[in-house]
Design an enzyme around this catalytic site. Structure first.
Site, PDB file in Angstrom:
ATOM      1  CD  GLU A 142      -3.374  -6.256   4.003  1.00  0.00           C
ATOM      2  OE1 GLU A 142      -3.481  -7.071   3.071  1.00  0.00           O
ATOM      3  OE2 GLU A 142      -2.686  -5.219   3.917  1.00  0.00           O
TER       4      GLU A 142
ATOM      5  CD  GLU B 208      -2.809  -1.327   2.294  1.00  0.00           C
ATOM      6  OE1 GLU B 208      -2.238  -1.573   3.378  1.00  0.00           O
ATOM      7  OE2 GLU B 208      -4.032  -1.220   2.201  1.00  0.00           O
TER       8      GLU B 208
END
Ligand code: T1G
Length: 699
Positions: free
Chosen positions: A125, A105
């Site tokens: 995640e 990210e």
């Protein structure tokens, strides 16, 4: 600082250096922001590179910070990402090794990305019960496409950088470096080549659409529903990626944030985060330093070619380690080898194993009828009949022929490893390696540490366990070690529940609804009820005051050992494994109740689950207190990988901490008042009572 700043001429390089995987902890986040400010304040700097030291760009947010205020403390990951996007000079991410989660990210916020081949790129995640919470669900679809992004986010699986870089039209990587070794230089050159480029490109400004949006996301939701039975995160991943195609970027980001925060507090995510660390911690032994020298394991001997011996041998063949299997009789050897072949051929038939790999593995296998052929083995594992006299004969022979320094392991599931070690003149080389049947399938390996077991033997066995893809958990010596000692209490409660009014299928259904792969009675029919029968017969002599329901013995006296006899707690159609509630068994239980003068009562699923699970917890607390298990997480790993405890509950000890140990003890006190139960077994373990009184959890 765990983010170092260095100017290379007109390019500033910020290097993440937070071993082992450059987790984006608070200190690292501060270092990035400071570096960005410094580079922008320096007129000589024309461009900025963010790189990772060691083997990773970044493994993502620092999971160790979750649940602490550090993970929210500014600059939090969102602020760091904002600082990158708003930088007035081009920021280039130089990616290698591992680029995952918050690490990816962060790279997506950079204006440019250059990647070395061989890098594992992922948004994992979802494996922690979360979803990417720093823009991953909004940015990744904009650079690799909605479907590829959703696949990566819902699976959490890594994709190699070179595969992504080779996709026509992909915008994740602006440049592919020739190799990890040339990445640094190529990143500097690339940064200089874009130093004057304006406007600075932002992933957030790229379009994000799917041609058949509604239909595609409906399809995605249907797929996810099937694979995510007990976990909410995958469905939320779909929601977040769909938002990327329907909302403005800022709104999508806000929505992602809300979803992330909600998931962070789900019990499922807490369980998965607990297990992430518990699995890694299990391989660490408090008094065995990580750098303990290991013995080299070049060749393995297995004694016994039965179901266990053959399965054990396969684990090492699968890891490319030569194996010699010893039996006493040729026909036993032939039978064992035939079973190994059958197992491999079944895998080849299912396309799970290539024919050449099968042949390679069989080429590593040799057989013998003579102990002499084990003399150059570095590790010998016996899987012979579970009787101390037989073990004594085996280990005395081994002591004669095994080379000095060879590790001598017993696959015993109940016998005293210290007694077995004493059959040899080298007790320091003796250890228990308790595999679970089928040994080539079940992940759990209980490594039983004898009083004399040497530290380098333990370090070696833990390392070889990882090599053969087992989850190894160290147990001290006691009857049943960790798993079987706990399941005895669990089975005891299952029997009492029958006495008091349940049917086998009611108990099984309740605990399977809780999430167990299989309830105690279906499990008994699968494993063989005669195994528990033999243990209880021993127990009646050793521990006459231990209370059991007689139903399990009555069942065995009827010859109903389970699937292997075509009938057990359940009936089975010939050749089938579907458990059919048995009127014969239900009649046996009813008559048994009458004989005891017990009026059956309706028992709730909640009571069934609490009595079964808390019996595990109480015994686990005793095991912990006695030092048989080193950590509560170890006990959780045993129960998850060896006994089908539901992953989304995190294991018996984690689950008890989630319920609240105070509440667990309160329930136990209630069960102890039941005259048909075994009050003694509900006496809280002192550790459990203490933690409950102090309002604490298992660590
Ligand atoms: N945070 C903290 N510690 C970590 C870590 C992490 N992200 N990843 C690994 N470790 C530790 C691990 O506990 C072990 O420690 C050591 O590193 C080696 O790990 C906003 C919020 C990176 C592929 O889920 O998949 O970003 O036991 O044995 O086999 O969206 O670790 O040595 O003390 O696994 O080489 C997302 C999880 C986080 C990646 C390396 N990232 N890690 O595998 O080594 S959430 C992840 C892995 C997030 C944002 C969200 C693997 C690995 P110790 P290891 P490995």
């Amino acid at each position: 600082m765990t983010a170092e700043y260095q100017a290379h001429g007109d390019v500033a390089v910020i290097t993440l250096n937070n071993p082992p995987v450059n987790g984006l902890g608070l200190d690292t986040r501060r270092g990035i922001v400071d570096g960005l400010e410094r580079a922008q304040a320096d007129a000589a700097v024309k461009a900025i590179v963010i790189a990772g030291a060691g083997g990773a760009f970044s493994g993502g947010a620092d999971i160790k910070e979750f649940g602490t205020d550090k993970s929210l403390q500014e600059p939090n990951l969102h602020s760091v990402i904002g600082a990158i996007e708003q930088a007035t000079k081009p920021v280039v991410a130089a990616i290698h090794g591992v680029c995952m989660g918050g690490g990816l990210e962060l790279a997506l916020a950079c204006h440019y990305r250059i990647a070395a081949p061989g890098c594992n790129v992922a948004l994992p995640e979802v494996k922690l019960g979360l979803l990417p919470g720093a823009g991953g669900t909004q940015r990744l679809p904009r650079v690799v496409g909605v479907e590829a992004a959703l696949n990566m986010i819902v699976s959490g699986e890594p994709v190699k950088s070179e595969f992504i870089g080779a996709v026509p039209g992909q915008k994740l990587f602006d440049r592919m470096a020739a190799s990890p070794g040339s990445l640094a230089e190529e990143a500097l050159a690339f940064a200089r080549s874009v130093a004057d480029a304006r406007p600075l490109p932002l992933v957030r400004n790229l379009p994000c659409k799917h041609p058949e949006g509604d239909a595609y996301f409906q399809f995605a939701r249907n797929m996810v529903k099937g694979m995510a039975r007990n976990f909410p995160a995958p469905a939320r991943c779909v929601d977040a990626v769909e938002a990327a195609t329907k909302r403005k970027f800022a709104d999508g980001l806000q929505y992602e944030r809300e979803l992330f925060i909600n998931l962070m507090w789900t019990p499922e995510s807490r369980a998965l985060r607990h297990l992430f660390f518990a699995e890694r911690a299990a391989s660490k032994i408090a008094d065995v330093p990580a750098d303990t020298p290991q013995r080299e394991i070049r060749k393995v001997g297995v004694i016994g070619a039965g179901t266990m011996g053959g399965g054990i041998g396969m684990n090492f063949l699968n890891a490319g380690i030569p194996v010699t299997i010893l039996e006493m009789k040729q026909e036993a050897l032939d039978r064992g080898i035939a079973t190994i072949r059958k197992n491999y051929e079944a895998q080849v038939k299912k396309g799970k194993l290539k024919e050449d790999k099968y042949q390679q593995r069989m080429a590593l296998l040799s057989t013998t009828l003579s102990y002499d052929d084990l003399k150059d083995c570095d590790l010998v594992i016996e899987a012979v009949f579970e009787e101390l006299g037989v073990k004594e004969a085996v280990f005395k022979q081994l002591d004669q022929v095994a080379r000095p320094g060879a590790i001598l392991a017993s696959n015993t599931s109940t016998l005293d490893v210290d007694k077995i070690a004493a059959f040899t003149r080298r007790p320091q080389d003796v250890v228990g390696m308790h595999f679970f049947s089928p040994a080539n399938v079940m992940k759990l390996l209980e490594v039983v540490r004898g009083k004399a077991t040497a530290k380098d033997v333990l370090a070696t066995v833990m390392a070889i366990a990882k090599k053969i893809k087992k989850t190894a958990v160290v147990s001290g010596v006691c009857d049943g070690f960790i798993g079987n000692r706990m399941i005895e209490r669990y089975s005891q409660q299952a029997g009492f529940l029958l006495d008091e009014g349940c049917t086998p299928s009611q108990v099984d259904k309740a605990i399977e609804k809780f999430g167990f792969a299989m309830g105690p009675f279906r499990m008994g029919d699968l494993a063989g009820n005669d195994i528990g029968w033999a243990i209880r017969k021993r127990r009646y002599v050793e521990k006459p005051d231990m209370k059991y329901s007689k139903t399990a013995d009555l069942l065995c006296e009827m010859g109903r050992f389970g699937q292997k006899t075509g009938a057990g707690w359940y009936d089975y159609a010939p050749g089938k494994r579907d458990a059919i509630p048995s009127p014969v068994v239900e009649k046996m239980v009813e008559e048994h109740r009458k004989a005891l003068g017990i009026a059956p009562r309706k028992i709730s699923d909640e009571e069934i689950v609490q009595r079964l699970v808390y019996s595990l917890v109480n015994e686990g607390a005793k095991i912990l207190e006695e030092g048989i298990a080193g950590k509560a997480g170890d006990i959780d790993m045993v129960y998850l990988t060896g006994y089908g405890f539901p992953i989304h509950r995190g294991g018996p000890m984690h689950y008890a901490s989630e319920v609240g140990l105070f509440n667990v003890v309160q329930s136990m006190k209630r069960f102890a008042r039941n005259p048909l139960d075994d009050a003694r077994s509900w006496e809280p373990a002192p550790l459990l009572a203490r933690l409950a009184a102090e309002g604490k959890a298992f660590a």
